[in-house]
Design a protein around this motif. Structure first.
Motif, PDB file in Angstrom:
ATOM      1  N   ALA A   1       0.835  -1.208   0.000  1.00  0.00           N
ATOM      2  CA  ALA A   1       0.000   0.000   0.000  1.00  0.00           C
ATOM      3  C   ALA A   1       0.865   1.251   0.000  1.00  0.00           C
ATOM      4  O   ALA A   1       0.563   2.247  -0.668  1.00  0.00           O
ATOM      5  CB  ALA A   1      -0.927  -0.005   1.215  1.00  0.00           C
ATOM      6  N   THR A   2       1.963   1.190   0.746  1.00  0.00           N
ATOM      7  CA  THR A   2       2.890   2.325   0.821  1.00  0.00           C
ATOM      8  C   THR A   2       3.544   2.572  -0.532  1.00  0.00           C
ATOM      9  O   THR A   2       3.629   3.719  -1.004  1.00  0.00           O
ATOM     10  CB  THR A   2       3.971   2.060   1.886  1.00  0.00           C
ATOM     11  OG1 THR A   2       3.344   1.847   3.154  1.00  0.00           O
ATOM     12  CG2 THR A   2       4.931   3.233   1.994  1.00  0.00           C
ATOM     13  N   LEU A   3       4.001   1.517  -1.165  1.00  0.00           N
ATOM     14  CA  LEU A   3       4.627   1.658  -2.481  1.00  0.00           C
ATOM     15  C   LEU A   3       3.621   2.122  -3.527  1.00  0.00           C
ATOM     16  O   LEU A   3       3.935   2.962  -4.384  1.00  0.00           O
ATOM     17  CB  LEU A   3       5.250   0.321  -2.904  1.00  0.00           C
ATOM     18  CG  LEU A   3       6.442  -0.152  -2.070  1.00  0.00           C
ATOM     19  CD1 LEU A   3       6.864  -1.553  -2.491  1.00  0.00           C
ATOM     20  CD2 LEU A   3       7.603   0.834  -2.202  1.00  0.00           C
ATOM     21  N   PHE A   4       2.407   1.597  -3.454  1.00  0.00           N
ATOM     22  CA  PHE A   4       1.360   2.011  -4.382  1.00  0.00           C
ATOM     23  C   PHE A   4       1.092   3.505  -4.251  1.00  0.00           C
ATOM     24  O   PHE A   4       0.967   4.225  -5.260  1.00  0.00           O
ATOM     25  CB  PHE A   4       0.071   1.232  -4.111  1.00  0.00           C
ATOM     26  CG  PHE A   4      -1.109   1.701  -4.931  1.00  0.00           C
ATOM     27  CD1 PHE A   4      -1.269   1.291  -6.251  1.00  0.00           C
ATOM     28  CD2 PHE A   4      -2.057   2.562  -4.383  1.00  0.00           C
ATOM     29  CE1 PHE A   4      -2.340   1.740  -7.012  1.00  0.00           C
ATOM     30  CE2 PHE A   4      -3.133   3.016  -5.131  1.00  0.00           C
ATOM     31  CZ  PHE A   4      -3.283   2.598  -6.442  1.00  0.00           C
ATOM     32  N   ALA A   5       1.005   3.991  -3.018  1.00  0.00           N
ATOM     33  CA  ALA A   5       0.752   5.419  -2.785  1.00  0.00           C
ATOM     34  C   ALA A   5       1.889   6.278  -3.330  1.00  0.00           C
ATOM     35  O   ALA A   5       1.655   7.334  -3.928  1.00  0.00           O
ATOM     36  CB  ALA A   5       0.564   5.666  -1.288  1.00  0.00           C
ATOM     37  N   LEU A   6       3.117   5.827  -3.134  1.00  0.00           N
ATOM     38  CA  LEU A   6       4.281   6.566  -3.643  1.00  0.00           C
ATOM     39  C   LEU A   6       4.244   6.665  -5.156  1.00  0.00           C
ATOM     40  O   LEU A   6       4.395   7.754  -5.731  1.00  0.00           O
ATOM     41  CB  LEU A   6       5.572   5.882  -3.192  1.00  0.00           C
ATOM     42  CG  LEU A   6       6.874   6.473  -3.751  1.00  0.00           C
ATOM     43  CD1 LEU A   6       7.046   7.917  -3.305  1.00  0.00           C
ATOM     44  CD2 LEU A   6       8.069   5.610  -3.330  1.00  0.00           C
ATOM     45  N   PHE A   7       4.017   5.535  -5.820  1.00  0.00           N
ATOM     46  CA  PHE A   7       3.999   5.533  -7.283  1.00  0.00           C
ATOM     47  C   PHE A   7       2.787   6.284  -7.830  1.00  0.00           C
ATOM     48  O   PHE A   7       2.862   6.889  -8.904  1.00  0.00           O
ATOM     49  CB  PHE A   7       4.017   4.096  -7.801  1.00  0.00           C
ATOM     50  CG  PHE A   7       5.276   3.343  -7.442  1.00  0.00           C
ATOM     51  CD1 PHE A   7       6.496   4.001  -7.352  1.00  0.00           C
ATOM     52  CD2 PHE A   7       5.245   1.974  -7.199  1.00  0.00           C
ATOM     53  CE1 PHE A   7       7.656   3.320  -7.020  1.00  0.00           C
ATOM     54  CE2 PHE A   7       6.402   1.291  -6.867  1.00  0.00           C
ATOM     55  CZ  PHE A   7       7.609   1.960  -6.780  1.00  0.00           C
ATOM     56  N   ALA A   8       1.681   6.261  -7.092  1.00  0.00           N
ATOM     57  CA  ALA A   8       0.484   7.005  -7.512  1.00  0.00           C
ATOM     58  C   ALA A   8       0.768   8.502  -7.526  1.00  0.00           C
ATOM     59  O   ALA A   8       0.395   9.212  -8.471  1.00  0.00           O
ATOM     60  CB  ALA A   8      -0.688   6.695  -6.584  1.00  0.00           C
ATOM     61  N   ILE A   9       1.448   8.993  -6.485  1.00  0.00           N
ATOM     62  CA  ILE A   9       1.787  10.416  -6.419  1.00  0.00           C
ATOM     63  C   ILE A   9       2.781  10.790  -7.509  1.00  0.00           C
ATOM     64  O   ILE A   9       2.657  11.838  -8.169  1.00  0.00           O
ATOM     65  CB  ILE A   9       2.356  10.774  -5.034  1.00  0.00           C
ATOM     66  CG1 ILE A   9       1.254  10.719  -3.972  1.00  0.00           C
ATOM     67  CG2 ILE A   9       2.992  12.171  -5.050  1.00  0.00           C
ATOM     68  CD1 ILE A   9       0.139  11.725  -4.168  1.00  0.00           C
ATOM     69  N   MET A  10       3.762   9.936  -7.739  1.00  0.00           N
ATOM     70  CA  MET A  10       4.757  10.218  -8.782  1.00  0.00           C
ATOM     71  C   MET A  10       4.097  10.269 -10.162  1.00  0.00           C
ATOM     72  O   MET A  10       4.436  11.134 -10.989  1.00  0.00           O
ATOM     73  CB  MET A  10       5.864   9.167  -8.750  1.00  0.00           C
ATOM     74  CG  MET A  10       6.714   9.210  -7.483  1.00  0.00           C
ATOM     75  SD  MET A  10       7.947   7.878  -7.381  1.00  0.00           S
ATOM     76  CE  MET A  10       9.110   8.407  -8.640  1.00  0.00           C
ATOM     77  N   SER A  11       3.154   9.377 -10.402  1.00  0.00           N
ATOM     78  CA  SER A  11       2.432   9.368 -11.678  1.00  0.00           C
ATOM     79  C   SER A  11       1.569  10.618 -11.816  1.00  0.00           C
ATOM     80  O   SER A  11       1.515  11.237 -12.885  1.00  0.00           O
ATOM     81  CB  SER A  11       1.559   8.117 -11.778  1.00  0.00           C
ATOM     82  OG  SER A  11       2.341   6.950 -11.742  1.00  0.00           O
ATOM     83  N   LEU A  12       0.896  10.976 -10.725  1.00  0.00           N
ATOM     84  CA  LEU A  12       0.062  12.181 -10.732  1.00  0.00           C
ATOM     85  C   LEU A  12       0.901  13.425 -10.987  1.00  0.00           C
ATOM     86  O   LEU A  12       0.496  14.320 -11.733  1.00  0.00           O
ATOM     87  CB  LEU A  12      -0.666  12.303  -9.389  1.00  0.00           C
ATOM     88  CG  LEU A  12      -1.527  13.555  -9.195  1.00  0.00           C
ATOM     89  CD1 LEU A  12      -2.695  13.548 -10.188  1.00  0.00           C
ATOM     90  CD2 LEU A  12      -2.066  13.621  -7.769  1.00  0.00           C
ATOM     91  N   ALA A  13       2.084  13.467 -10.376  1.00  0.00           N
ATOM     92  CA  ALA A  13       2.975  14.620 -10.553  1.00  0.00           C
ATOM     93  C   ALA A  13       3.385  14.771 -12.015  1.00  0.00           C
ATOM     94  O   ALA A  13       3.371  15.886 -12.568  1.00  0.00           O
ATOM     95  CB  ALA A  13       4.212  14.449  -9.674  1.00  0.00           C
ATOM     96  N   ALA A  14       3.730  13.666 -12.647  1.00  0.00           N
ATOM     97  CA  ALA A  14       4.123  13.707 -14.056  1.00  0.00           C
ATOM     98  C   ALA A  14       2.948  14.121 -14.938  1.00  0.00           C
ATOM     99  O   ALA A  14       3.094  14.943 -15.852  1.00  0.00           O
ATOM    100  CB  ALA A  14       4.645  12.343 -14.495  1.00  0.00           C
ATOM    101  N   ALA A  15       1.763  13.580 -14.636  1.00  0.00           N
ATOM    102  CA  ALA A  15       0.574  13.911 -15.425  1.00  0.00           C
ATOM    103  C   ALA A  15       0.237  15.390 -15.302  1.00  0.00           C
ATOM    104  O   ALA A  15      -0.124  16.047 -16.292  1.00  0.00           O
ATOM    105  CB  ALA A  15      -0.610  13.063 -14.972  1.00  0.00           C
TER     106      ALA A  15
END
Length: 203
Positions: free
Chosen positions: A130-144
């Motif tokens: 869940a922690t890794l998913f949240a990290l990658f979700a934010i990184m993806s959102l930032a790029a988008a």
């Protein structure tokens, strides 16, 4: 964290406080067009928080972390991020650049706490995934968001596009913004791991 149709008092209070900030932001903004473009995603996030909260009650900490970005983003919408009165902070870190936008991007990363909390508490994932998913979700959102920001700036053009982009002449602005998003996410997830560890130990 149990589901409830009644909103948590913290959510109600924070929404009322945000309404005051929104009202302040709407008074004679630097650019009405930029203000509208910036406020639309903020209102969208606020509505999403309320929709999700009808089925899942976040912790008080999660709500407070989510509203930090809403407040900063809405203030930035009033002045444009490059023009927010933020000299005290810029002088503190010895920078001639207005770094309000960097702080706002860092606050976006704080949403990782809520994402991890939701995914973990609803038992969709164990704590570490869940922690890794949240990290990658934010990184993806930032790029988008950086791509959308670039797209809008090109369409708007001129001073309005430059004001919305807020790069202040830094060719690495997008990359630095994404780094700030990621650092905010890492910070909030360390807090999440610490709090959930204490909770499991206390149980």
């Amino acid at each position: 964290m149990t589901a409830s149709l009644a909103p948590r008092p913290t959510l109600v209070v924070l929404t009322l406080l945000y309404t005051v900030i929104l009202g302040f932001s709407s008074i004679d903004p630097h650019s009405r067009a930029v203000w509208i473009a910036e406020i639309i995603p903020a209102i969208g996030i606020l509505v999403l928080i309320w929709i999700v909260s009808r089925r899942f009650t976040f912790s008080n900490i999660a709500y407070m972390l989510m509203f930090i970005w809403l407040a900063l983003h809405t203030v930035g919408a009033k002045y444009t991020f490059a023009e927010v009165p933020f000299d005290w902070f810029n002088e503190l870190i010895g920078s001639e650049r207005n770094n309000f936008d960097r702080v706002a991007h860092f606050s976006i990363g704080l949403y990782a706490f809520s994402i991890a909390e939701y995914v973990h508490q609803t038992k969709l994932m164990a704590k570490i995934p869940a922690t890794l998913f949240a990290l990658f979700a934010i990184m993806s959102l930032a790029a988008a968001y950086e791509i959308i920001e670039w797209w809008y700036a090109v369409l708007a053009g001129g001073d309005e596009g430059i004001a919305f982009l807020g790069s202040q002449g830094d060719i690495w602005d997008a990359q630095k913004d994404m780094l700030c998003d990621t650092l905010g996410a890492v910070t909030s997830l360390l807090l999440f791991l610490t709090l959930t560890r204490r909770h499991s130990v206390s149980r």
